[in-house]
Design an enzyme around this catalytic site. Structure first.
Site, PDB file in Angstrom:
ATOM      1  N   GLU A   1      43.509  40.194  43.578  1.00 28.43           N
ATOM      2  CA  GLU A   1      42.829  39.722  42.589  1.00 28.43           C
ATOM      3  C   GLU A   1      41.329  40.617  43.422  1.00 28.43           C
ATOM      4  O   GLU A   1      40.616  40.165  44.208  1.00 28.43           O
ATOM      5  CB  GLU A   1      42.203  38.487  43.510  1.00 28.43           C
ATOM      6  CG  GLU A   1      43.342  37.555  42.699  1.00 28.43           C
ATOM      7  CD  GLU A   1      43.357  36.750  40.986  1.00 28.43           C
ATOM      8  OE1 GLU A   1      41.869  37.181  40.722  1.00 28.43           O
ATOM      9  OE2 GLU A   1      44.451  36.492  40.224  1.00 28.43           O
TER      10      GLU A   1
ATOM     11  N   CYS B   1      32.528  37.185  43.005  1.00 22.60           N
ATOM     12  CA  CYS B   1      33.375  38.129  41.895  1.00 22.60           C
ATOM     13  C   CYS B   1      33.134  38.057  40.383  1.00 22.60           C
ATOM     14  O   CYS B   1      33.154  39.380  40.090  1.00 22.60           O
ATOM     15  CB  CYS B   1      34.543  38.087  42.409  1.00 22.60           C
ATOM     16  SG  CYS B   1      35.388  36.736  41.627  1.00 22.60           S
TER      17      CYS B   1
HETATM   18  P1  NAD Z   1      37.990  43.353  51.860  1.00 25.28           P
HETATM   19  O1  NAD Z   1      38.658  44.099  50.640  1.00 25.28           O
HETATM   20  O2  NAD Z   1      37.836  43.831  52.709  1.00 25.28           O
HETATM   21  O3  NAD Z   1      38.764  42.384  52.920  1.00 25.28           O
HETATM   22  C1  NAD Z   1      39.424  40.903  51.459  1.00 25.28           C
HETATM   23  C2  NAD Z   1      41.100  40.774  53.134  1.00 25.28           C
HETATM   24  O4  NAD Z   1      41.944  42.011  53.288  1.00 25.28           O
HETATM   25  C3  NAD Z   1      40.156  40.265  54.157  1.00 25.28           C
HETATM   26  O5  NAD Z   1      40.868  39.165  55.175  1.00 25.28           O
HETATM   27  C4  NAD Z   1      40.305  42.147  55.351  1.00 25.28           C
HETATM   28  O6  NAD Z   1      40.833  41.216  56.693  1.00 25.28           O
HETATM   29  C5  NAD Z   1      41.762  42.227  54.566  1.00 25.28           C
HETATM   30  N1  NAD Z   1      41.572  43.326  55.033  1.00 25.28           N
HETATM   31  C6  NAD Z   1      40.578  44.548  55.341  1.00 25.28           C
HETATM   32  N2  NAD Z   1      40.936  45.736  55.000  1.00 25.28           N
HETATM   33  C7  NAD Z   1      42.326  45.638  55.281  1.00 25.28           C
HETATM   34  C8  NAD Z   1      43.563  46.749  55.230  1.00 25.28           C
HETATM   35  N3  NAD Z   1      42.630  48.174  55.707  1.00 25.28           N
HETATM   36  N4  NAD Z   1      44.784  46.804  55.106  1.00 25.28           N
HETATM   37  C9  NAD Z   1      44.742  45.747  54.972  1.00 25.28           C
HETATM   38  N5  NAD Z   1      43.898  44.362  54.372  1.00 25.28           N
HETATM   39  C10 NAD Z   1      42.852  44.688  54.870  1.00 25.28           C
HETATM   40  O7  NAD Z   1      36.838  42.620  51.237  1.00 25.28           O
HETATM   41  P2  NAD Z   1      35.157  41.351  51.524  1.00 25.28           P
HETATM   42  O8  NAD Z   1      34.592  42.068  51.541  1.00 25.28           O
HETATM   43  O9  NAD Z   1      35.981  40.171  52.017  1.00 25.28           O
HETATM   44  O10 NAD Z   1      35.557  40.869  49.931  1.00 25.28           O
HETATM   45  C11 NAD Z   1      34.146  40.756  49.092  1.00 25.28           C
HETATM   46  C12 NAD Z   1      35.094  42.114  47.843  1.00 25.28           C
HETATM   47  O11 NAD Z   1      36.302  40.591  47.588  1.00 25.28           O
HETATM   48  C13 NAD Z   1      34.393  41.721  46.318  1.00 25.28           C
HETATM   49  O12 NAD Z   1      35.734  43.837  45.889  1.00 25.28           O
HETATM   50  C14 NAD Z   1      34.900  40.809  45.610  1.00 25.28           C
HETATM   51  O13 NAD Z   1      34.477  40.885  44.368  1.00 25.28           O
HETATM   52  C15 NAD Z   1      35.960  40.647  46.030  1.00 25.28           C
HETATM   53  N6  NAD Z   1      36.970  39.328  45.282  1.00 25.28           N
HETATM   54  C16 NAD Z   1      37.694  38.867  44.480  1.00 25.28           C
HETATM   55  C17 NAD Z   1      37.741  37.370  43.762  1.00 25.28           C
HETATM   56  C18 NAD Z   1      38.631  37.252  42.863  1.00 25.28           C
HETATM   57  O14 NAD Z   1      39.142  36.394  42.617  1.00 25.28           O
HETATM   58  N7  NAD Z   1      38.763  38.215  41.958  1.00 25.28           N
HETATM   59  C19 NAD Z   1      37.309  37.006  44.781  1.00 25.28           C
HETATM   60  C20 NAD Z   1      36.032  36.725  45.592  1.00 25.28           C
HETATM   61  C21 NAD Z   1      36.376  38.406  46.282  1.00 25.28           C
END
Ligand code: NAD
Length: 459
Positions: A213, A247
């Site tokens: 997602e 998002c």
């Molecule tokens: P992120 O990708 O930085 O982090 C999300 C999760 O991934 C966190 O739990 C983090 O600890 C983990 N993570 C970070 N780096 C990682 C790595 N290298 N390997 C594995 N896991 C890792 O995202 P964010 O900044 O927390 O959220 C914002 C983004 O999420 C935006 O792009 C937004 O559009 C998207 N988002 C999508 C939805 C949806 O339903 N499609 C909902 C909310 C947010």
């Protein structure tokens, strides 16, 4: 140095293998327990969401706990039905066999969530995982730390560790350590497209199925026949909710040139009406997550002409709800997901112009078209590929549990909510039962001379 997760994960697997989590009454009870725990900790969750994101109670209920409770209630109402094997037809060659599709739990699933809706985006997939009979590891975002701690407390107090287990920490360390220690049966990831690709690669190593997602730039088209007053309100309420860190927030507006001036006036009026002239001190208006996010979004303010808002304060991570006239399609604000309260606005004169701008960031998570013509709405829905879409609305499609929520291409893979969550967390197992009383010789060798019959049977 990461802890050794293997013993913990082996306990989860062993618990799954007892079969207890597959029982209908067990699943139902766990959903009831989760619901009760959320309600019992409602005040603590409000306080944590206030600390992490300056979310008001009202916003927290509508977009986090309320939405989650509604998801649980929906699952409780329909679970028995979802669990029933679904009858399928049987083709001539297989008659008189009976065919069914069984929803089989994946087993041990991993749920990884971001910080912007830290309660709902961790626990809503968990509702699907529990309903489908799995055991789960949940990994909240380290950036919404206050909320992650309350969630950990809720999970630890509600479920045994070998059933639902919460793991915290830096995702870039914790997630690879988990995936190297153990082969999960399913990974459900919500977050950025960049990290989504990393997860997808790691999952591919062991052919672990995933739902991704992700994010992206969701365009919003306001056509010449739109209700200007309604469009301005519906775009503003979604875009500036959670300080634009959503998002499916409208990322930019494309408004027909013939109504551009009138629409800008209406947006200015609505922004003032919703947030007042001192949004920094408005309890209903959120803040940026952290300094990194604040710096990034403040940078966009230089990339156009501020039509409304434009103020910012670093000490409280404030950025005002801002309408930004943009003309440079190569500016970062038109290339990157904004994820903040800056709303670029551009005018268009032809559908071809819209298509060309949207196609620079294809397959958005959502697409919004504002028009009063049914035919025109249908035209745009057919024209623009996107994860989901609204006609005369923005983001509310995701609150309907009867609709699948998910992206395509850059904005994601797979979908969830309501029965779609149950299906996502289940393997669709094809089962054929064949009676023994009918066993014609044609099925068995020698096959010579049976071609004509085969051609009649299989066509
Ligand atoms: P992120 O990708 O930085 O982090 C999300 C999760 O991934 C966190 O739990 C983090 O600890 C983990 N993570 C970070 N780096 C990682 C790595 N290298 N390997 C594995 N896991 C890792 O995202 P964010 O900044 O927390 O959220 C914002 C983004 O999420 C935006 O792009 C937004 O559009 C998207 N988002 C999508 C939805 C949806 O339903 N499609 C909902 C909310 C947010």
């Amino acid at each position: 140095m990461q802890p050794n997760y293997l013993p913990l994960l082996q306990h989860l697997k062993a618990h799954y293998q007892t079969g207890i989590t597959k029982d209908y009454v067990f699943r139902k009870n766990q959903l009831e327990l989760l619901k009760a725990a959320i309600l019992a900790n409602e005040q603590e969750l409000y306080a944590a969401l206030q600390a992490d994101l300056k979310k008001s109670k009202e916003e927290a209920w509508v977009t986090e706990m309320g939405m989650l409770i509604a998801e649980i209630n929906h699952a409780l109402r329909h679970l028995k039905q979802w669990m029933k094997p679904k009858k399928a037809g049987t083709n001539l060659a297989n008659l008189p066999s009976v065919s069914k599709v069984y929803a089989e739990p994946w087993g041990v699933v991993l749920i990884i969530s971001p910080w912007n809706y830290p309660v709902q985006l961790l626990l809503s997939p968990l509702v699907g995982a529990i309903a489908a009979g799995n055991v789960a590891v949940v990994k909240p975002s380290e950036f919404a730390a206050a909320t992650a701690n309350v969630l950990q407390k809720i999970i630890d107090a509600t479920f045994p560790q070998n059933y639902i287990c919460c793991v915290q920490g830096d995702g870039a360390q914790v997630v690879p350590a988990l995936l190297q220690a153990f082969t999960f049966d399913y990974i459900f990831y919500t977050g950025s497209t960049a990290v989504g690709k990393i997860i997808y690669k790691m999952a591919a190593e062991n052919l672990v199925p995933v739902t991704l997602e992700l994010g992206g730039k969701s365009p919003c088209v306001v056509d010449k026949d739109a209700s200007i007053a309604v469009a301005a309100k519906r775009i503003a309420v979604t875009k500036f909710s959670n300080c634009g860190q959503m998002c499916v927030a409208p990322d930019y507006i494309l408004v027909h040139a013939s109504i551009y001036d009138a629409f800008v006036q209406e947006m200015k009026k609505v922004i003032l009406q919703f947030f007042g002239d001192d949004a920094a001190n408005n309890a209903d208006y959120g803040k940026m997550m952290n300094e990194k996010q604040w710096n990034r979004v403040v940078g966009y303010l230089q990339q156009g002409t501020v039509l409304a808002g434009g103020a910012f304060q670093k000490e409280n991570l404030f950025i005002a709800p801002t309408l930004l006239a943009v003309s440079d399609l190569n500016a970062a604000v038109m290339k990157e997901e904004i994820f903040g309260p800056v709303l670029p606005i551009l005018s268009f004169s032809s559908p071809a112009e819209v298509e060309s701008i949207v196609s620079a960031n294809p397959n958005p998570l959502a697409f919004y078209i504002f028009t009063q013509s049914q035919k025109n709405g249908e035209y745009w829905i057919q024209k623009i590929p996107s994860g989901g879409a609204c006609i005369n609305n923005a983001s509310w499609h995701l609150t309907n549990p009867d609709l699948p929520f998910g992206g395509r291409g850059n904005s994601g893979l797979g979908a969830y909510h309501g029965q779609y969550s149950f299906d996502t967390f289940s393997h669709q197992k094809a089962v054929m039962q064949t009676p023994v009383w009918f066993d014609p010789a044609i099925k068995y060798p020698p096959f010579k001379g049976k071609l004509k019959l085969f051609k009649w049977l299989i066509r």
